[in-house]
Design a protein around this motif. Sequence first.
Motif, PDB file in Angstrom:
ATOM      1  N   SER A 175      67.945  80.072  57.233  1.00 30.57           N
ATOM      2  CA  SER A 175      67.257  79.152  58.303  1.00 30.57           C
ATOM      3  C   SER A 175      67.445  77.704  58.059  1.00 30.57           C
ATOM      4  O   SER A 175      67.012  77.051  59.103  1.00 30.57           O
ATOM      5  CB  SER A 175      65.750  79.492  58.171  1.00 30.57           C
ATOM      6  N   GLY A 176      67.998  77.338  57.025  1.00 26.12           N
ATOM      7  CA  GLY A 176      68.003  75.819  56.706  1.00 26.12           C
ATOM      8  C   GLY A 176      66.577  75.236  55.641  1.00 26.12           C
ATOM      9  O   GLY A 176      66.928  74.166  55.346  1.00 26.12           O
ATOM     10  N   GLU A 177      65.743  76.303  55.640  1.00 30.06           N
ATOM     11  CA  GLU A 177      64.433  75.808  55.022  1.00 30.06           C
ATOM     12  C   GLU A 177      65.003  75.766  53.368  1.00 30.06           C
ATOM     13  O   GLU A 177      65.751  76.687  52.648  1.00 30.06           O
ATOM     14  CB  GLU A 177      63.418  77.004  55.060  1.00 30.06           C
ATOM     15  N   LEU A 178      64.326  74.680  52.611  1.00 28.89           N
ATOM     16  CA  LEU A 178      64.435  74.368  51.399  1.00 28.89           C
ATOM     17  C   LEU A 178      63.277  75.042  50.384  1.00 28.89           C
ATOM     18  O   LEU A 178      62.080  74.438  50.799  1.00 28.89           O
ATOM     19  CB  LEU A 178      64.890  73.132  51.137  1.00 28.89           C
ATOM     20  N   VAL A 179      63.357  76.041  49.685  1.00 26.14           N
ATOM     21  CA  VAL A 179      62.371  76.549  49.055  1.00 26.14           C
ATOM     22  C   VAL A 179      62.502  76.650  47.514  1.00 26.14           C
ATOM     23  O   VAL A 179      63.738  76.705  46.890  1.00 26.14           O
ATOM     24  CB  VAL A 179      61.996  78.047  49.575  1.00 26.14           C
ATOM     25  N   ARG A 180      61.510  76.465  46.776  1.00 24.19           N
ATOM     26  CA  ARG A 180      61.554  76.850  45.255  1.00 24.19           C
ATOM     27  C   ARG A 180      61.301  78.480  45.112  1.00 24.19           C
ATOM     28  O   ARG A 180      60.287  78.825  45.607  1.00 24.19           O
ATOM     29  CB  ARG A 180      60.431  75.810  44.394  1.00 24.19           C
ATOM     30  N   ALA A 181      62.011  78.790  43.993  1.00 20.70           N
ATOM     31  CA  ALA A 181      61.595  80.087  43.704  1.00 20.70           C
ATOM     32  C   ALA A 181      61.666  80.145  42.227  1.00 20.70           C
ATOM     33  O   ALA A 181      62.516  79.642  41.409  1.00 20.70           O
ATOM     34  CB  ALA A 181      62.766  81.070  44.408  1.00 20.70           C
ATOM     35  N   SER A 182      60.923  81.000  41.794  1.00 14.50           N
ATOM     36  CA  SER A 182      60.714  81.381  40.151  1.00 14.50           C
ATOM     37  C   SER A 182      60.183  82.775  39.955  1.00 14.50           C
ATOM     38  O   SER A 182      59.874  83.511  40.964  1.00 14.50           O
ATOM     39  CB  SER A 182      59.626  80.441  39.681  1.00 14.50           C
ATOM     40  N   PRO A 183      59.931  83.398  38.762  1.00 19.65           N
ATOM     41  CA  PRO A 183      59.489  84.723  38.728  1.00 19.65           C
ATOM     42  C   PRO A 183      57.962  84.790  39.216  1.00 19.65           C
ATOM     43  O   PRO A 183      57.557  85.744  39.174  1.00 19.65           O
ATOM     44  CB  PRO A 183      59.315  84.815  37.033  1.00 19.65           C
ATOM     45  N   THR A 184      57.244  83.690  39.468  1.00 17.44           N
ATOM     46  CA  THR A 184      56.061  83.693  39.869  1.00 17.44           C
ATOM     47  C   THR A 184      55.762  83.001  41.202  1.00 17.44           C
ATOM     48  O   THR A 184      54.622  83.012  41.939  1.00 17.44           O
ATOM     49  CB  THR A 184      55.029  83.022  38.888  1.00 17.44           C
ATOM     50  N   GLU A 185      56.817  82.235  41.817  1.00 20.64           N
ATOM     51  CA  GLU A 185      56.781  81.704  43.114  1.00 20.64           C
ATOM     52  C   GLU A 185      57.906  82.313  44.026  1.00 20.64           C
ATOM     53  O   GLU A 185      59.014  81.906  43.504  1.00 20.64           O
ATOM     54  CB  GLU A 185      56.830  80.227  42.958  1.00 20.64           C
ATOM     55  N   ASN A 186      57.593  82.697  45.021  1.00 21.24           N
ATOM     56  CA  ASN A 186      58.928  83.484  45.959  1.00 21.24           C
ATOM     57  C   ASN A 186      59.686  84.233  44.782  1.00 21.24           C
ATOM     58  O   ASN A 186      60.918  84.140  44.954  1.00 21.24           O
ATOM     59  CB  ASN A 186      59.734  82.405  46.402  1.00 21.24           C
TER      60      ASN A 186
END
Length: 477
Positions: A175-186
């Motif tokens: 979608s063009g969205e920039l997200v942070r991801a980790s084992p506990t976030e997303n």
Amino acid sequence: MGTAMLRRHTRSLLWVPLLLAFFSAPLPARAETGAAIINDVTQINPIAVAGVLAPKSIDEIVASVKSHPGPISIGGGRYSMGGQTATEQALHIDMRPFDKVVQFSKEKKEITVQAGITWRKIQEFIDPHDLSLQIMQTYANFTVGGSLSVNVHGRYIGKGPLVMAVQSIRIVLPSGELVRASPTENAEIFYGAIGGYGAMGVIVEATLNLTDNVRVARASQVMPLADYKEFFFKNIRENQAVIFHNADIYPPEFNTVRATSYSQTDKPVTVADRLIPQDQSYWLDRTAFWVMSEVPYGKAFRRYVIDPLLFRGDRVEWRNYEASYDAKELEPSSRKDSTYVLQEYFVPVDKLEQFVPKMADILNRHRVNAINVSIRHAKQDPGTLLAWARGEVFAYVLYYKQGTSEADKKAVAAWTRELIDAATSLNGAYYLPYQIHATNAQFHAAYPNADVFFALKKKLDPSNKFRNKLWDAYYKP
């Protein structure tokens, strides 16, 4: 006789992976070019793309993802060997110019980097601080984003897939969205994108755990394959002093191994360099490969003459030195008529005695020009959707030479599918960065969570924007 290469190749012959590199200079940053050919290191998978973007900012990546109407593919170094970085008429995002250190903490032993950075560049940054990377593949030329996308592993004892050393990533979604991801976030995105071969979007940053750079001493011994598993579990598996370890199986008999370890030590180094110099010439390495792959008794010459010479005496070096190999040592003078290729299979550790004879029979029956098979160890993957280590495994890294004709490719496909069946019959898997020969049924047998992975992709990428030849083969939205 190619001492630099042979010392390393008889120890590992591992590209780990494997993964995404290419020896041409990057295209100019901020430039979107016209039609181009994207190939990988084997030079047998040319793919015509619509254009190439070499970004230097996240904003450029986001804008391209939002605005490009057709398929998008992502590449780093292009060491994958089956079209995992491109598909026809895609916009290819060449991540190599996107290669800065974003943040660093010596006290926390962590570093945040842009995904196009090479592991070598990180090593040059952290070595003066006496720090080292926790997990990476054997060769330092690869990009971090490419290594994350295939979830590489190394020769590190007590470790496993690269995901185990990653705190978090930032990813540009379809979608063009920039997200942070980790084992506990997303977490769903984190475990889908790592090992996801670019299916979920563009990994743009990663925060990695570091460890101390220590001195390591080499120990190497030859033993029957039948003795190796007991040796490994008794002397290596729980030995916290051992940093690097692998065992090379000598073809074509496949019944003898050379087990080599590098263990932490207080002894003074015998190798002065902290990193392997980058200005080395590798013409002797090319000659040595040719001898091993083409000359009668070349493999026996390696086993009985070269290796005993290379592994004699004491050797102590820095951990960073042992982790800074240059893949140029593998590059032949030409790949026109023949090329060097990798495959890798992951089998539960208790199945070693069952798998190796099956593998040896297949390779010898098909007269595969196998140069080396290296055994490595990995602990269970913590949760990636396309985990190749669903439990504790030995990895069998096959390095071989093949012709480049269509007949040669078909012959390789036939025996590759036999090896995949041998691994999956023992609840194992094969590694996805290599030539795409597996049937759809074989792919799902090796990766039983593929349907969960595909469901996530459909959710994040409903128009199937992010594509490459791997997902063209197995993802059928």
